[in-house]
Design a protein around this motif. Structure first.
Motif, mmCIF file in Angstrom:
data_model
loop_
_atom_site.group_PDB
_atom_site.id
_atom_site.type_symbol
_atom_site.label_atom_id
_atom_site.label_comp_id
_atom_site.label_asym_id
_atom_site.label_seq_id
_atom_site.Cartn_x
_atom_site.Cartn_y
_atom_site.Cartn_z
ATOM 1 N N ILE A 199 15.763 34.609 63.783
ATOM 2 C CA ILE A 199 16.408 34.882 65.137
ATOM 3 C C ILE A 199 17.201 33.751 65.294
ATOM 4 C CG2 ILE A 199 16.352 35.734 67.510
ATOM 5 C CD1 ILE A 199 14.064 37.417 66.567
ATOM 6 N N ASP A 246 21.159 37.891 65.568
ATOM 7 C CA ASP A 246 21.331 37.598 67.131
ATOM 8 C C ASP A 246 20.705 38.210 67.908
ATOM 9 O OD1 ASP A 246 22.697 36.796 69.574
ATOM 10 O OD2 ASP A 246 23.538 38.839 69.338
ATOM 11 N N PHE A 247 20.370 38.062 69.057
ATOM 12 C CA PHE A 247 19.363 38.738 69.776
ATOM 13 C C PHE A 247 19.722 39.439 70.900
ATOM 14 C CE2 PHE A 247 16.416 38.658 73.656
ATOM 15 C CZ PHE A 247 15.227 39.383 73.148
ATOM 16 N N ASP A 248 20.477 38.746 71.740
ATOM 17 C CA ASP A 248 21.025 39.594 73.076
ATOM 18 C C ASP A 248 22.261 40.602 72.566
ATOM 19 O OD1 ASP A 248 19.756 38.573 75.617
ATOM 20 O OD2 ASP A 248 20.276 36.619 74.564
ATOM 21 N N ILE A 273 13.305 35.807 74.656
ATOM 22 C CA ILE A 273 13.012 36.287 73.182
ATOM 23 C C ILE A 273 11.447 36.480 73.290
ATOM 24 C CG2 ILE A 273 13.037 35.956 70.632
ATOM 25 C CD1 ILE A 273 15.677 34.374 71.269
ATOM 26 N N SER A 276 19.991 32.680 68.446
ATOM 27 C CA SER A 276 20.330 32.881 69.702
ATOM 28 C C SER A 276 20.765 31.834 70.527
ATOM 29 C CB SER A 276 19.056 33.555 70.711
ATOM 30 O OG SER A 276 19.510 33.746 71.830
ATOM 31 N N VAL A 327 12.472 31.441 65.025
ATOM 32 C CA VAL A 327 13.581 31.838 66.351
ATOM 33 C C VAL A 327 14.241 30.402 66.508
ATOM 34 C CG1 VAL A 327 13.790 32.086 68.673
ATOM 35 C CG2 VAL A 327 12.051 33.452 67.436
ATOM 36 N N ILE A 357 19.400 42.819 69.012
ATOM 37 C CA ILE A 357 18.160 43.133 68.872
ATOM 38 C C ILE A 357 17.845 43.987 70.197
ATOM 39 C CG2 ILE A 357 15.601 42.529 68.916
ATOM 40 C CD1 ILE A 357 16.264 40.553 66.944
ATOM 41 N N THR A 358 18.553 43.668 71.418
ATOM 42 C CA THR A 358 18.220 44.295 72.654
ATOM 43 C C THR A 358 19.383 45.155 72.737
ATOM 44 O OG1 THR A 358 18.934 42.459 73.703
ATOM 45 C CG2 THR A 358 16.705 42.534 73.486
#
Length: 226
Positions: A99, A14-16, A108, A101, A122, A19-20
């Motif tokens: 990734i 996942d991204f939000d 991204i 998301s 992605v 990763i962030t």
């Protein structure tokens, strides 16, 4: 931690909020939105709106420009401090990274940059337009019965496509509501925050993490590759 029986596997993250350090969309609606955006988010978390419906309503209400969106990301969104070392290890051991998301490709790409994304595929929605950004969704699952669905980008469908293409076990990394569907297809799950709490309540197996440094230490030890 569940041990992988072979060295060949793929990583899906996942991204939000994973990763962030921040969820770029939730924070965007807080910083650039208004009282109506706040209510939309309450309704989404309560299950009154699907992920897709919430996103559509948020951007209809907020009317943000591309320049404002980019400036928001630059000022507010930070990458997990352990992610770059994790990314180096994926390249060192030639482990594919995807990734997946429920957010937006443009966000991204803005946050991670071209160098980090080289060789990383992605799966995400798009956020298009100049003076009034609007979401363009990657998939639609009108028959979805999941509490947060249908999502604009079905993570469960993304993982099914990745598994079909690679034929390898999937290690999934996530933190939130839309990761519940994706984790069903994972052979090994790293979870934190709301996703970890959900697994605890449901009695589901996972490996907890706070930073990508924890994941790096779990996956790539000298013992693992002797």
């Amino acid at each position: 931690m569940k041990q992988l029986n072979e060295k060949k596997y793929v990583l899906v993250s996942d991204f939000d909020g994973t990763i962030t350090l921040e969820d770029s969309n939730a924070l965007l609606f807080q910083v650039c939105g208004n009282a109506e955006n706040a209510q939309i988010e309450v309704d989404f978390i309560a299950g009154a709106l699907s992920n897709r419906e919430a996103m559509e309503r948020h951007f209809d209400v907020m009317r943000i420009t591309r320049r404002e969106y980019d400036a928001f990301l630059d000022a507010n969104i930070h990458i997990d401090p352990g992610f770059d070392a994790f990314l180096q290890q994926t390249k060192r051991y030639e482990v594919p990274l995807f990734i997946v998301s429920a957010g937006f490709r443009q966000g991204i790409e803005r946050v991670l940059g071209a160098a980090r994304l080289q060789g990383v595929e992605v799966f995400a929605n798009d956020l298009l337009g100049g003076d009034h950004l609007k979401p363009v969704f990657a998939t639609e699952r009108p028959d979805c019965e999941k509490p947060v669905g249908p999502c604009g980008n079905c993570k469960r469908a993304c993982l099914a496509a990745i598994q079909k293409r690679t034929g390898q076990p999937i290690v999934y990394i996530g933190d939130g509501l839309t990761d519940r569907c994706a984790m069903e297809a994972a052979d090994l799950l790293f979870a934190k925050d709301a996703l970890a709490a959900y697994c605890d309540v449901q009695g589901l197996a996972y490996t907890p993490f706070e930073s990508f440094t924890d994941i790096t230490n779990c996956l790539w030890t000298e013992r693992s590759y002797n």
